[in-house]
Design a protein around this motif. Structure first.
Motif, PDB file in Angstrom:
ATOM      1  N   ASN A   1       5.547  -2.408   1.119  1.00  0.00           N
ATOM      2  CA  ASN A   1       5.551  -3.307  -0.031  1.00  0.00           C
ATOM      3  C   ASN A   1       7.169  -3.547  -0.385  1.00  0.00           C
ATOM      4  O   ASN A   1       8.149  -2.908  -0.131  1.00  0.00           O
TER       5      ASN A   1
ATOM      6  N   GLU B   1       2.319   2.322  -4.126  1.00  0.00           N
ATOM      7  CA  GLU B   1       3.906   2.903  -4.134  1.00  0.00           C
ATOM      8  C   GLU B   1       4.885   2.237  -5.082  1.00  0.00           C
ATOM      9  O   GLU B   1       6.059   2.463  -4.943  1.00  0.00           O
TER      10      GLU B   1
ATOM     11  N   HIS C   1       6.213   0.102   7.148  1.00  0.00           N
ATOM     12  CA  HIS C   1       5.264   0.984   7.915  1.00  0.00           C
ATOM     13  C   HIS C   1       5.564   0.509   9.391  1.00  0.00           C
ATOM     14  O   HIS C   1       5.244  -0.413  10.014  1.00  0.00           O
TER      15      HIS C   1
HETATM   16 ZN   LIG Z   1       3.989   2.906   2.264  1.00  0.00          ZN
END
Ligand SMILES: [Zn+2]
Length: 215
Positions: free
Chosen positions: A34, A82, A103
C-alpha cells in the motif's frame, strides 16, 4: 493559489503510477502492499484494499483524515487494511509526505537473518541514499513482529519508534514487508529502491558467505 482538485488528481495519479511500477518489479504482487501521499491539510490518499496494484484507477484511492477515518472515497472501496501504520508514521514524522509499503521476497528473507528486533545493514555506499553519511557506518533497521491485527503492529511501531528513533526512514515487519517514509514522493521511491538493493545484496552476500554482520 493551488487548485485542490488538480492537486488531488496529481497525488492520486502519482500513487497509481508508482504502484504500477512497483507491481511490474514484483514488489506488489496480487493486491499486496500500500502506498500513501499526505496532503497539506494533514489528510492522506492511500491505495484501496483488494485492488491489483498493477491496474489501479484514480477512483481506487481513498482519502483518510489525520485521525484515521475515511474522508473521501469515490466508491464503496475500503482503504488499505494497513492504513493504521501509515497514520502512525505520519504522526511520528511530521515532515513525512509519502509512505510506501511493499511485500518483497528479499525483505522477508532478511527479516529472518536475526532473531532480534533490529537487523544490521552492511556498510554499503548506498546507505548515503538513506541519509547515512559515516565512514564504515554501523546501521540497523528495526524489525517488528507481524500480527494478524494490524492495529497491534501499528501500536508497537508507535511505542518503539517514539522511544528509539530509527537511524534510517525505514522499518521491516518480519515475514511481511518493508515500509519507508520521506518528505516527498521522489525520495520515498528512491528509499524503496535503495532498501531493496541492500536486501538483495544481503541475500546474495549471505549465499556466498561474504557478509557476516547479520550473524
Ligand atoms: Zn503489508
Amino acid at each position: 493559489m493551488t487548485n485542490p482538485i488538480l492537486t488531488d488528481y496529481r497525488l492520486r495519479f502519482e500513487l497509481i503510477n508508482t504502484a504500477r511500477s512497483f507491481y511490474q518489479k514484483g514488489w506488489m504482487v496480487g493486491t499486496a502492499g500500500n502506498l500513501s501521499i499526505r496532503r497539506e491539510d494533514g489528510s492522506f490518499w492511500i491505495t484501496a484494499s483488494g485492488c491489483s496494484k498493477g491496474e489501479l484507477l484514480l477512483s481506487d484511492c481513498v482519502r483518510i483524515d489525520p485521525n484515521g477515518k475515511v474522508q473521501e472515497s469515490s466508491t464503496d472501496l475500503k482503504p488499505s487494511a494497513e492504513t493504521a501504520i501509515h497514520q502512525i508514521l505520519y504522526t511520528l514524522f511530521p515532515e513525512a509526505q509519502a509512505c510506501y509499503h511493499i511485500h518483497t521476497i528479499e525483505s522477508n528473507l532478511v527479516s529472518q537473518f536475526v532473531p532480534e528486533d533490529h537487523l544490521p545493514l552492511p556498510p554499503l555506499e548506498m546507505l548515503k541514499g538513506l541519509g547515512v553519511y559515516e565512514e564504515k557506518p554501523s546501521c540497523v533497521i528495526p524489525i517488528f513482529a507481524n500480527h494478524l491485527q494490524v492495529s497491534r503492529i501499528a501500536a508497537e511501531i508507535q511505542q518503539r519508534l517514539t522511544t528509539t528513533p530509527p537511524q534510517i526512514p525505514a522499518l521491516l515487519i518480519r515475514d511481511h514487508g518493508v515500509t519507508v517514509w520521506a518528505s516527498c514522493t521522489t525520495a520515498a521511491r528512491n528509499y524503496i529502491e535503495i532498501v531493496q538493493y541492500i536486501f538483495r545484496y544481503m541475500v546474495a552476500a549471505r549465499n556466498i558467505g561474504i557478509w557476516k554482520g547479520d550473524k
